[in-house]
Design an enzyme around this catalytic site. Structure first.
Site, PDB file in Angstrom:
ATOM      1  N   LYS A   1     -24.049  32.431  22.491  1.00  0.00           N
ATOM      2  CA  LYS A   1     -24.210  32.000  23.878  1.00  0.00           C
ATOM      3  C   LYS A   1     -22.844  31.891  24.572  1.00  0.00           C
ATOM      4  O   LYS A   1     -21.795  31.895  23.902  1.00  0.00           O
ATOM      5  CB  LYS A   1     -24.973  30.674  23.894  1.00  0.00           C
ATOM      6  CG  LYS A   1     -26.427  30.801  23.371  1.00  0.00           C
ATOM      7  CD  LYS A   1     -27.116  29.444  23.299  1.00  0.00           C
ATOM      8  CE  LYS A   1     -28.574  29.570  22.880  1.00  0.00           C
ATOM      9  NZ  LYS A   1     -29.233  28.228  22.759  1.00  0.00           N
TER      10      LYS A   1
ATOM     11  N   TYR B   1     -36.668  33.399  27.456  1.00  0.00           N
ATOM     12  CA  TYR B   1     -37.026  31.981  27.249  1.00  0.00           C
ATOM     13  C   TYR B   1     -38.340  31.612  27.922  1.00  0.00           C
ATOM     14  O   TYR B   1     -38.562  30.447  28.243  1.00  0.00           O
ATOM     15  CB  TYR B   1     -35.893  31.082  27.768  1.00  0.00           C
ATOM     16  CG  TYR B   1     -34.727  30.967  26.799  1.00  0.00           C
ATOM     17  CD1 TYR B   1     -34.902  30.449  25.515  1.00  0.00           C
ATOM     18  CD2 TYR B   1     -33.435  31.359  27.163  1.00  0.00           C
ATOM     19  CE1 TYR B   1     -33.840  30.336  24.621  1.00  0.00           C
ATOM     20  CE2 TYR B   1     -32.363  31.245  26.281  1.00  0.00           C
ATOM     21  CZ  TYR B   1     -32.578  30.724  25.007  1.00  0.00           C
ATOM     22  OH  TYR B   1     -31.524  30.609  24.123  1.00  0.00           O
TER      23      TYR B   1
ATOM     24  N   ASN C   1     -25.451  24.672  22.580  1.00  0.00           N
ATOM     25  CA  ASN C   1     -25.548  24.763  21.118  1.00  0.00           C
ATOM     26  C   ASN C   1     -25.168  26.122  20.528  1.00  0.00           C
ATOM     27  O   ASN C   1     -25.563  26.482  19.420  1.00  0.00           O
ATOM     28  CB  ASN C   1     -26.916  24.271  20.630  1.00  0.00           C
ATOM     29  CG  ASN C   1     -28.070  25.086  21.183  1.00  0.00           C
ATOM     30  OD1 ASN C   1     -27.860  26.039  21.937  1.00  0.00           O
ATOM     31  ND2 ASN C   1     -29.277  24.735  20.799  1.00  0.00           N
TER      32      ASN C   1
ATOM     33  N   HIS D   1     -28.244  31.463  19.320  1.00  0.00           N
ATOM     34  CA  HIS D   1     -29.700  31.616  19.320  1.00  0.00           C
ATOM     35  C   HIS D   1     -30.096  32.508  18.157  1.00  0.00           C
ATOM     36  O   HIS D   1     -29.375  33.459  17.838  1.00  0.00           O
ATOM     37  CB  HIS D   1     -30.183  32.277  20.627  1.00  0.00           C
ATOM     38  CG  HIS D   1     -31.612  32.736  20.537  1.00  0.00           C
ATOM     39  ND1 HIS D   1     -32.673  31.894  20.778  1.00  0.00           N
ATOM     40  CD2 HIS D   1     -32.150  33.937  20.163  1.00  0.00           C
ATOM     41  CE1 HIS D   1     -33.805  32.557  20.570  1.00  0.00           C
ATOM     42  NE2 HIS D   1     -33.509  33.805  20.194  1.00  0.00           N
TER      43      HIS D   1
ATOM     44  N   GLU E   1     -38.043  39.697  21.372  1.00  0.00           N
ATOM     45  CA  GLU E   1     -36.688  39.472  21.896  1.00  0.00           C
ATOM     46  C   GLU E   1     -35.824  40.729  21.742  1.00  0.00           C
ATOM     47  O   GLU E   1     -35.059  41.070  22.648  1.00  0.00           O
ATOM     48  CB  GLU E   1     -36.062  38.276  21.171  1.00  0.00           C
ATOM     49  CG  GLU E   1     -36.758  36.972  21.557  1.00  0.00           C
ATOM     50  CD  GLU E   1     -36.368  35.772  20.693  1.00  0.00           C
ATOM     51  OE1 GLU E   1     -35.455  35.899  19.832  1.00  0.00           O
ATOM     52  OE2 GLU E   1     -36.977  34.703  20.891  1.00  0.00           O
TER      53      GLU E   1
HETATM   54  P1  IDP Z   1     -33.903  27.026  19.358  1.00  0.00           P
HETATM   55  O1  IDP Z   1     -32.771  27.626  20.175  1.00  0.00           O
HETATM   56  O2  IDP Z   1     -33.384  26.299  18.164  1.00  0.00           O
HETATM   57  O3  IDP Z   1     -34.987  28.022  19.029  1.00  0.00           O
HETATM   58  P2  IDP Z   1     -35.753  25.913  21.344  1.00  0.00           P
HETATM   59  O4  IDP Z   1     -36.534  24.640  21.202  1.00  0.00           O
HETATM   60  O5  IDP Z   1     -36.508  27.189  21.309  1.00  0.00           O
HETATM   61  O6  IDP Z   1     -34.576  25.880  20.263  1.00  0.00           O
HETATM   62  O7  IDP Z   1     -34.963  25.801  22.721  1.00  0.00           O
HETATM   63  C1  IDP Z   1     -34.279  26.927  23.222  1.00  0.00           C
HETATM   64  C2  IDP Z   1     -32.953  26.483  23.782  1.00  0.00           C
HETATM   65  O8  IDP Z   1     -33.182  25.669  24.924  1.00  0.00           O
HETATM   66  C3  IDP Z   1     -32.110  25.602  22.854  1.00  0.00           C
HETATM   67  O9  IDP Z   1     -31.350  26.339  21.925  1.00  0.00           O
HETATM   68  C4  IDP Z   1     -31.235  24.885  23.849  1.00  0.00           C
HETATM   69  O10 IDP Z   1     -30.150  25.712  24.296  1.00  0.00           O
HETATM   70  C5  IDP Z   1     -32.191  24.670  25.003  1.00  0.00           C
HETATM   71  N1  IDP Z   1     -32.863  23.368  24.933  1.00  0.00           N
HETATM   72  C6  IDP Z   1     -33.911  23.009  24.145  1.00  0.00           C
HETATM   73  N2  IDP Z   1     -34.269  21.734  24.338  1.00  0.00           N
HETATM   74  C7  IDP Z   1     -33.423  21.258  25.276  1.00  0.00           C
HETATM   75  C8  IDP Z   1     -33.274  19.973  25.912  1.00  0.00           C
HETATM   76  O11 IDP Z   1     -33.999  19.015  25.635  1.00  0.00           O
HETATM   77  N3  IDP Z   1     -32.263  19.874  26.829  1.00  0.00           N
HETATM   78  C9  IDP Z   1     -31.443  20.910  27.151  1.00  0.00           C
HETATM   79  N4  IDP Z   1     -31.555  22.136  26.594  1.00  0.00           N
HETATM   80  C10 IDP Z   1     -32.526  22.303  25.660  1.00  0.00           C
HETATM   81 MG    MG Z   2     -36.457  28.902  20.142  1.00  0.00          MG
END
Ligand code: IDP
Ligand code: MG
Length: 149
Positions: free
Chosen positions: A9, A49, A112, A115, A126
Protein backbone atom coordinates in the site's frame (compact mmCIF):
# COMPACT_ATOMS: atom_id res chain seq x y z
CA UNK A 1 0.30 -23.41 -8.62
CA UNK A 2 -1.84 -21.15 -6.43
CA UNK A 3 -1.90 -17.42 -7.21
CA UNK A 4 -2.67 -14.55 -4.84
CA UNK A 5 -2.91 -10.78 -5.24
CA UNK A 6 -0.58 -8.71 -3.08
CA UNK A 7 -0.45 -4.95 -2.73
CA UNK A 8 2.23 -2.90 -0.98
CA UNK A 9 0.00 0.00 0.00
CA UNK A 10 1.08 3.65 -0.43
CA UNK A 11 2.41 3.92 3.15
CA UNK A 12 4.69 0.92 2.51
CA UNK A 13 6.02 2.52 -0.67
CA UNK A 14 6.44 5.95 0.97
CA UNK A 15 8.41 4.39 3.83
CA UNK A 16 10.81 2.58 1.51
CA UNK A 17 9.60 -0.92 2.39
CA UNK A 18 9.19 -2.30 -1.15
CA UNK A 19 12.46 -4.25 -1.04
CA UNK A 20 11.94 -5.51 2.51
CA UNK A 21 8.46 -6.81 1.74
CA UNK A 22 9.33 -8.45 -1.58
CA UNK A 23 12.40 -9.95 0.07
CA UNK A 24 10.22 -11.63 2.70
CA UNK A 25 7.93 -13.03 0.00
CA UNK A 26 10.86 -14.43 -2.00
CA UNK A 27 12.71 -15.81 1.01
CA UNK A 28 9.56 -17.62 2.10
CA UNK A 29 9.74 -19.53 -1.21
CA UNK A 30 7.01 -17.82 -3.21
CA UNK A 31 7.53 -16.26 -6.63
CA UNK A 32 6.45 -12.89 -8.01
CA UNK A 33 4.88 -13.60 -11.42
CA UNK A 34 3.49 -10.10 -12.14
CA UNK A 35 4.37 -6.70 -10.74
CA UNK A 36 3.50 -3.02 -11.26
CA UNK A 37 4.05 0.27 -9.41
CA UNK A 38 1.34 2.85 -10.05
CA UNK A 39 -1.24 5.07 -8.41
CA UNK A 40 -4.34 2.89 -8.28
CA UNK A 41 -7.38 4.47 -9.92
CA UNK A 42 -10.36 5.22 -7.74
CA UNK A 43 -12.45 2.87 -9.93
CA UNK A 44 -10.06 -0.05 -9.39
CA UNK A 45 -9.81 0.66 -5.65
CA UNK A 46 -13.62 0.74 -5.26
CA UNK A 47 -13.99 -2.50 -7.21
CA UNK A 48 -11.17 -4.11 -5.23
CA UNK A 49 -12.73 -3.20 -1.86
CA UNK A 50 -16.39 -3.45 -2.87
CA UNK A 51 -17.17 -5.90 -0.02
CA UNK A 52 -16.52 -2.95 2.32
CA UNK A 53 -18.63 -0.40 0.38
CA UNK A 54 -21.14 0.01 3.22
CA UNK A 55 -18.53 0.24 6.00
CA UNK A 56 -17.93 3.59 7.73
CA UNK A 57 -14.22 3.45 6.80
CA UNK A 58 -14.81 2.86 3.06
CA UNK A 59 -14.23 6.46 1.87
CA UNK A 60 -11.04 6.85 3.90
CA UNK A 61 -9.85 3.40 2.74
CA UNK A 62 -10.24 4.41 -0.93
CA UNK A 63 -8.50 7.73 -0.23
CA UNK A 64 -5.65 5.85 1.51
CA UNK A 65 -4.96 3.26 -1.19
CA UNK A 66 -5.15 5.85 -3.99
CA UNK A 67 -3.10 8.49 -2.11
CA UNK A 68 0.19 7.58 -3.79
CA UNK A 69 1.96 4.84 -5.68
CA UNK A 70 1.38 1.27 -4.57
CA UNK A 71 2.95 -1.97 -5.78
CA UNK A 72 0.61 -4.61 -7.19
CA UNK A 73 1.81 -8.17 -7.53
CA UNK A 74 0.68 -11.64 -8.38
CA UNK A 75 2.50 -13.99 -6.01
CA UNK A 76 2.53 -17.67 -6.76
CA UNK A 77 3.37 -20.91 -5.00
CA UNK A 78 1.90 -23.80 -3.02
CA UNK A 79 -0.69 -22.45 -0.53
CA UNK A 80 0.31 -18.88 -1.44
CA UNK A 81 -3.05 -17.43 -0.32
CA UNK A 82 -2.92 -18.74 3.26
CA UNK A 83 0.84 -18.21 3.51
CA UNK A 84 0.64 -14.56 2.46
CA UNK A 85 -2.20 -13.89 4.94
CA UNK A 86 0.11 -15.25 7.65
CA UNK A 87 3.14 -13.32 6.33
CA UNK A 88 1.12 -10.06 6.45
CA UNK A 89 -0.31 -10.69 9.94
CA UNK A 90 -3.57 -9.52 11.52
CA UNK A 91 -5.53 -6.66 9.90
CA UNK A 92 -5.21 -4.55 13.07
CA UNK A 93 -1.45 -4.23 13.67
CA UNK A 94 -2.11 -4.14 17.42
CA UNK A 95 -2.93 -7.86 17.08
CA UNK A 96 -0.25 -8.68 14.49
CA UNK A 97 2.56 -10.84 15.82
CA UNK A 98 6.18 -9.71 15.64
CA UNK A 99 7.73 -11.39 12.60
CA UNK A 100 4.75 -10.53 10.42
CA UNK A 101 4.90 -7.51 8.09
CA UNK A 102 2.16 -5.66 9.97
CA UNK A 103 3.59 -6.78 13.32
CA UNK A 104 6.99 -5.38 12.42
CA UNK A 105 6.10 -2.25 10.43
CA UNK A 106 2.58 -1.03 11.26
CA UNK A 107 0.77 0.64 14.13
CA UNK A 108 -2.84 1.14 13.00
CA UNK A 109 -5.46 -0.59 10.85
CA UNK A 110 -5.87 2.42 8.59
CA UNK A 111 -2.17 2.32 7.61
CA UNK A 112 -1.39 -1.38 7.61
CA UNK A 113 1.14 -1.44 4.76
CA UNK A 114 0.04 -4.54 2.83
CA UNK A 115 -2.90 -6.40 1.29
CA UNK A 116 -3.28 -10.09 0.47
CA UNK A 117 -6.30 -11.92 -0.98
CA UNK A 118 -8.27 -13.87 1.64
CA UNK A 119 -9.59 -16.82 -0.43
CA UNK A 120 -9.26 -18.46 -3.87
CA UNK A 121 -12.39 -16.58 -5.04
CA UNK A 122 -10.99 -13.23 -3.87
CA UNK A 123 -7.60 -13.96 -5.41
CA UNK A 124 -9.13 -14.71 -8.83
CA UNK A 125 -11.36 -11.63 -8.65
CA UNK A 126 -8.62 -9.27 -7.44
CA UNK A 127 -6.00 -10.49 -9.94
CA UNK A 128 -8.48 -9.88 -12.77
CA UNK A 129 -9.08 -6.29 -11.57
CA UNK A 130 -5.38 -5.41 -11.56
CA UNK A 131 -3.77 -7.55 -14.26
CA UNK A 132 -4.44 -8.78 -17.76
CA UNK A 133 -3.62 -12.47 -18.33
CA UNK A 134 -0.77 -11.42 -20.64
CA UNK A 135 0.92 -9.45 -17.82
CA UNK A 136 1.37 -12.56 -15.68
CA UNK A 137 4.36 -14.75 -16.50
CA UNK A 138 4.15 -18.49 -16.24
CA UNK A 139 5.61 -19.74 -12.98
CA UNK A 140 7.76 -22.37 -14.69
CA UNK A 141 9.36 -19.75 -17.00
CA UNK A 142 11.29 -18.37 -14.04
CA UNK A 143 13.09 -21.65 -13.45
CA UNK A 144 13.85 -22.14 -17.15
CA UNK A 145 16.33 -19.26 -17.13
CA UNK A 146 19.87 -20.58 -17.50
CA UNK A 147 22.50 -18.79 -15.42
CA UNK A 148 25.22 -19.35 -18.05
CA UNK A 149 25.31 -18.16 -21.64
P1 IDP B 1 -7.51 -7.34 5.37
O1 IDP B 1 -6.76 -6.24 4.64
O2 IDP B 1 -6.68 -7.95 6.45
O3 IDP B 1 -8.12 -8.35 4.44
P2 IDP B 1 -10.22 -6.28 5.73
O4 IDP B 1 -11.10 -6.48 6.93
O5 IDP B 1 -10.62 -6.95 4.47
O6 IDP B 1 -8.72 -6.63 6.16
O7 IDP B 1 -10.15 -4.70 5.50
C1 IDP B 1 -9.55 -4.20 4.33
C2 IDP B 1 -8.72 -3.00 4.68
O8 IDP B 1 -9.58 -1.95 5.11
C3 IDP B 1 -7.75 -3.19 5.85
O9 IDP B 1 -6.53 -3.79 5.47
C4 IDP B 1 -7.55 -1.77 6.31
O10 IDP B 1 -6.63 -1.06 5.47
C5 IDP B 1 -8.94 -1.19 6.11
N1 IDP B 1 -9.75 -1.28 7.33
C6 IDP B 1 -10.40 -2.37 7.83
N2 IDP B 1 -11.05 -2.09 8.96
C7 IDP B 1 -10.81 -0.79 9.21
C8 IDP B 1 -11.21 0.11 10.26
O11 IDP B 1 -11.91 -0.25 11.20
N3 IDP B 1 -10.74 1.40 10.16
C9 IDP B 1 -9.96 1.83 9.14
N4 IDP B 1 -9.57 1.03 8.12
C10 IDP B 1 -9.98 -0.27 8.16
MG1 MG C 1 -9.73 -8.30 3.17
Amino acid sequence: MEQTYIMIKPDGVQRGLIGEIISRIEKRGLKVTAMRLNVMSSESAKEHYKEHAEKPFFASLIEYVTSGPSVSMVVEGKNSIAIMRAVNGATNPVNALPGTIRGDFAIETGRNVVHASDSPESAKREISIHFKDTEIVSYSKIDEVCLYE
